[in-house]
Design an enzyme around this catalytic site. Sequence first.
Site: not given
Length: 214
Positions: A34, A60-62
């Site tokens: 990530r 950017i998503s969790q």
Amino acid sequence: MSQEPPEKMMFQLSLRRRGISDQAVLRTMEEVPREAFVTVTDRSYAYRDSALGIACGQTISQPFVVAYMTEQLQLRKNHRVLEIGTGSGYQAAVLSRLCGHVFTIERYRTLADSARARLEKLGYHNIEVMFGDGFDIPAGAGDFDRIIVTAAMEKIPDSLLQRLEPGGVLIAPVGPHQGTQTLVRVTRSDGGFDSKDLVDVRFVPALPGIAREL
Ligand code: SAH
């Protein structure tokens, strides 16, 4: 000395604690770096369970939400998957490890170009990144076994549901652009579409058309 190992262990632990149990999904979350998808200044936060800002005012998503949506899709190695909202390319990378091919579309040219370059550099070769409008998927892209929308839609357009193969599954955050949406999972059956509400989420809005800004 790298701080990564303990951080990544905590990362796995928190995903498990929050209910992610699919081993293939957990393994993939461990493998996809990530830190390569967040901005340079956010590298040290890459393994925290929070959404982070990326270019063009997007996010950017969790990680939990990425893992949860991926688990809900029940991917198989032969699946063709459509993602609407490429953003950083992180969700696409996670999907690509668990399916046959990912077609992902992004309305910001800057994001599409940088995600494409990033994914190529990291060696994800079964992902096609397209600059375009997710509300208007080119007919030539065909139909999909799975569709994942990573931006909030006020309503799932019928034209999108029609792109699901029989037995296919779509997952999308549905609700008002401001505030909270509900993650909805739609399954295409012989008779039509079955819809199930999952959990509350917060996504940036899905906006029509390509972005005029870069
Ligand atoms: N999946 C991404 C996060 C997505 S954030 C990741 O893993 O990093 C949502 C993204 O959807 C934003 O980049 C936004 O520009 C994009 N988006 C919004 N509306 C869209 C549309 N109509 N077509 C394509 N992309 C869209």
